[in-house]
Design a protein around this motif. Structure first.
Motif, PDB file in Angstrom:
ATOM      1  N   TRP A 141      23.145  90.536  85.969  1.00 54.86           N
ATOM      2  CA  TRP A 141      21.963  89.667  85.964  1.00 54.86           C
ATOM      3  C   TRP A 141      22.178  88.594  84.901  1.00 54.86           C
ATOM      4  CZ3 TRP A 141      16.437  91.943  84.714  1.00 54.86           C
ATOM      5  CH2 TRP A 141      15.476  90.952  84.877  1.00 54.86           C
ATOM      6  N   ASN A 162      14.891  77.945  85.214  1.00 50.64           N
ATOM      7  CA  ASN A 162      15.098  79.387  85.062  1.00 50.64           C
ATOM      8  C   ASN A 162      15.645  79.741  83.687  1.00 50.64           C
ATOM      9  OD1 ASN A 162      17.568  78.171  85.464  1.00 50.64           O
ATOM     10  ND2 ASN A 162      18.409  79.794  86.739  1.00 50.64           N
ATOM     11  N   GLN A 220       9.658  86.314  79.110  1.00 49.12           N
ATOM     12  CA  GLN A 220       9.579  84.935  79.584  1.00 49.12           C
ATOM     13  C   GLN A 220       9.840  84.829  81.080  1.00 49.12           C
ATOM     14  OE1 GLN A 220      11.644  82.022  77.086  1.00 49.12           O
ATOM     15  NE2 GLN A 220      11.457  83.416  75.338  1.00 49.12           N
ATOM     16  N   LEU A 221      10.780  85.627  81.593  1.00 47.63           N
ATOM     17  CA  LEU A 221      11.029  85.600  83.036  1.00 47.63           C
ATOM     18  C   LEU A 221       9.811  86.098  83.812  1.00 47.63           C
ATOM     19  CD1 LEU A 221      14.724  86.874  83.206  1.00 47.63           C
ATOM     20  CD2 LEU A 221      13.892  84.553  83.594  1.00 47.63           C
ATOM     21  N   ALA A 222       9.145  87.138  83.292  1.00 45.38           N
ATOM     22  CA  ALA A 222       7.933  87.641  83.949  1.00 45.38           C
ATOM     23  C   ALA A 222       6.847  86.575  83.947  1.00 45.38           C
ATOM     24  CB  ALA A 222       7.456  88.914  83.256  1.00 45.38           C
ATOM     25  N   GLN A 223       6.694  85.891  82.833  1.00 41.66           N
ATOM     26  CA  GLN A 223       5.677  84.855  82.750  1.00 41.66           C
ATOM     27  C   GLN A 223       5.976  83.697  83.698  1.00 41.66           C
ATOM     28  OE1 GLN A 223       5.919  84.066  78.537  1.00 41.66           O
ATOM     29  NE2 GLN A 223       4.353  85.587  78.016  1.00 41.66           N
ATOM     30  N   LYS A 224       7.254  83.339  83.852  1.00 38.69           N
ATOM     31  CA  LYS A 224       7.620  82.257  84.763  1.00 38.69           C
ATOM     32  C   LYS A 224       7.297  82.622  86.216  1.00 38.69           C
ATOM     33  CE  LYS A 224      11.301  80.085  82.055  1.00 38.69           C
ATOM     34  NZ  LYS A 224      10.884  78.683  82.213  1.00 38.69           N
ATOM     35  N   SER A 225       7.417  83.904  86.555  1.00 40.10           N
ATOM     36  CA  SER A 225       7.102  84.355  87.913  1.00 40.10           C
ATOM     37  C   SER A 225       5.646  84.796  88.051  1.00 40.10           C
ATOM     38  CB  SER A 225       8.022  85.504  88.315  1.00 40.10           C
ATOM     39  OG  SER A 225       7.858  86.615  87.448  1.00 40.10           O
ATOM     40  N   ARG A 226       4.857  84.549  86.983  1.00 41.49           N
ATOM     41  CA  ARG A 226       3.426  84.861  86.972  1.00 41.49           C
ATOM     42  C   ARG A 226       3.151  86.346  87.171  1.00 41.49           C
ATOM     43  NH1 ARG A 226       0.653  79.668  90.130  1.00 41.49           N
ATOM     44  NH2 ARG A 226       1.577  78.078  88.768  1.00 41.49           N
ATOM     45  N   HIS A 227       3.985  87.167  86.501  1.00 40.68           N
ATOM     46  CA  HIS A 227       3.776  88.603  86.467  1.00 40.68           C
ATOM     47  C   HIS A 227       3.465  89.028  85.039  1.00 40.68           C
ATOM     48  CE1 HIS A 227       6.176  88.436  90.283  1.00 40.68           C
ATOM     49  NE2 HIS A 227       5.257  89.313  90.638  1.00 40.68           N
ATOM     50  N   TRP A 273       7.048  98.826  83.390  1.00 41.40           N
ATOM     51  CA  TRP A 273       6.921  97.596  84.158  1.00 41.40           C
ATOM     52  C   TRP A 273       5.476  97.327  84.555  1.00 41.40           C
ATOM     53  CZ3 TRP A 273      10.907  94.303  84.443  1.00 41.40           C
ATOM     54  CH2 TRP A 273      12.187  94.793  84.225  1.00 41.40           C
TER      55      TRP A 273
END
Length: 524
Positions: A307, A322, A342-349, A378
């Protein structure tokens, strides 16, 4: 063999194995099996291309190929690998959790050369005579047995080292010692010269188990220094096989909560040819492309390997696209949490809840390689899961940008404990075809360029057509006409009256021009 000594190996498998030999196992981003830094990779690049160009990376195949051609391998490559091994042994300590484990290989018992127990019996080290000696068919010797009395782990290690002195005829240089969470297991790498043997430099791994009650035990894995990185895994596997699974005090089989033997692994090759991974039966691969694979196990286990996350090293506010924003030098636990948050926030999770309990650093040149152990929730209703993650960080490049590559595996606490050996085996059995990844990425770039050029051309044609129509409309409103001299091809914009007079006087030479025939820069 006593139950206490058998318990020793299960503790080592579950808690110490990755820490003790993890630095000898390759990270995904290098072509060799060992966790060698970039200088070793560069030093051996020509040898790999010359001798092993058709051998796929991963699983120790490159190292095995170089070993088969050891007479042809360049001296620079040999020295770089040996230097890396010595640096690794002097580096970071163990991780207290599952990590790459070796694949079992057959071995035969032998008494070639004096057994370690015989040497021990001639000194006052406190070892019980009769240490078992096992000579491995592909190189290396394994020695194991009981240690008398109730020594502390440190005392037990001292006794084991005295046996090595008596056996080899030289004082070993012991590296950093690592202890498990209960304090009963102590282990460390060492170097020694086999003066009583063949006079060659040796490398070894010493492990002792010294419980407060019960019999203490020890084991030594020893081989020539140039062979040890490739033979330590088979020796460790034979040690597990030799000691087996301990029976319960009642004679019944071990409880369901005890660690299980590693399950056989099956190979899955990515459809786009960018890598492969070996997983146990019952695991399902959800996605496998561009070296990035996601899979799930039958008991709630999940993984994502390869990843890749681009990182912006500085700046304020959210990172673009990204990218995530993490300053270089951030401690690994915080960097890992920041990336996933930050990745979760970008995907609105909702970001996961992460607790890192232990970090193991594997020293490499030009970057960072760390194993992280802890819990992750999670927030999907499954509660806390036990987490094992490898995080490889490439150093900053242009404008301070850098890159993280993650190998994440998590699952229910009890499942991860029972499957520790299998989980350990999964990590080194992932490989990535970097050439294919680069080829596909380059193809995608070229396709993007072509699509961009096509879009630019389309926009240009639209703008040009609009400009022509605008110029034609302007000429009409101003009572002007564009005419062409058919003899010279020259264009001129003049009044309608003059244009009509020229055309009527000499129709074979002068002609009106429609907007579609206008010349850019002359007529508009």
């Amino acid at each position: 063999m006593s139950r206490s000594i058998k318990v020793f190996i299960l503790c080592v498998v579950a808690l110490a194995h990755a820490a003790l030999i993890g630095e000898l196992l390759r990270p995904e981003w290098l072509s060799a099996q060992t966790a060698s830094p970039q200088d070793a990779q560069a030093a051996c690049a020509a040898d790999v291309q010359k001798l092993c160009s058709n051998v796929p990376a991963g699983g120790g195949r490159i190292i095995a190929c170089l070993k088969q051609h050891q007479q042809e391998v360049s001296q620079g490559c040999k020295q770089a690998i040996l230097g890396t091994m010595r640096q690794s042994k002097g580096g970071a300590g163990p991780a207290a959790g599952p990590a790459p484990a070796p694949a079992a290989q057959p071995a035969t018992d032998s008494q070639a050369g004096p057994p370690l127990g015989d040497a021990a019996a001639t000194n006052s080290g406190g070892a019980q005579a009769g240490f078992k000696t096992i000579t491995m068919p592909n190189g290396g010797n394994l020695y194991l047995g009981a240690l008398a009395g109730q020594p502390t782990p440190e005392d037990a290690m001292g006794r084991l080292m005295r046996q090595v002195i008596a056996f080899c005829g030289d004082r070993p240089q012991l590296g950093k010692l690592d202890k498990n969470t209960t304090g009963e297991i102590l282990a460390g790498f060492f170097t020694v010269t086999g003066k009583n043997l063949d006079g060659k430099p040796k490398e070894g791994l010493a492990i002792v188990y010294a419980p407060k009650t019960g019999t203490a035990g020890g084991a030594v894995l020893l081989d020539d220094a140039d062979r040890f990185p490739t033979t330590v895994n088979p020796m460790f596997s034979r040690l597990k096989q030799e000691l087996g699974t301990p029976a319960s005090s009642s004679g019944a089989s071990a409880s369901a909560a005890a660690p299980m033997a590693p399950q056989p692994l099956q190979t899955t090759v990515f459809r786009d040819g960018t890598g492969e991974i070996r997983l146990p039966a019952g695991w399902q691969v959800q996605k496998a492309q561009m070296g990035d694979v996601s899979a799930s196990g039958p008991h709630g286990e999940k993984l994502r390997f390869g990843w890749t996350i681009p990182v912006r090293g500085g700046g304020h506010g959210p990172a673009p696209g990204n990218f995530v924003s993490i300053p270089w030098g951030t401690d690994p636990a915080s960097a890992f949490k920041a990336a996933l948050t930050q990745l979760a926030q970008k995907s609105r999770h909702q970001p996961p809840e992460i607790e890192i309990a232990n970090v193991q650093e594997i020293p490499i040149q030009g970057g960072k390689n760390e194993f992280l152990y802890g819990d992750i929730d999670w927030r999907d209703g499954q509660g806390k899961q036990y987490l094992v993650a490898q995080m490889i960080s490439a150093p900053p490049q242009v404008m301070g940008a850098w890159q993280i590559t993650l190998f994440v595996l998590y699952g229910p606490q009890q499942v991860m404990g029972q499957e520790a050996a299998t989980i350990s085996a999964i990590f080194p059995n992932y490989s990535r075809n970097s050439r294919q990844v680069a080829a596909i990425a380059n193809q995608q770039i070229q396709q993007g360029i072509a699509q961009t050029n096509q879009f630019v051309n389309t926009v240009g044609q639209y703008i040009d057509s609009s400009n022509r129509l605008t110029a034609g409309m302007s000429n009409m409103l101003r009572d002007q006409t564009v005419i062409v001299d058919t003899q010279t091809g020259a264009h001129a914009t003049t009044s309608d009256d003059l244009a009509g007079a020229l055309i009527n006087a000499n129709p074979g030479r002068f002609q009106p021009v429609s907007p579609s025939g206008y010349i850019p820069g002359i007529d508009y």
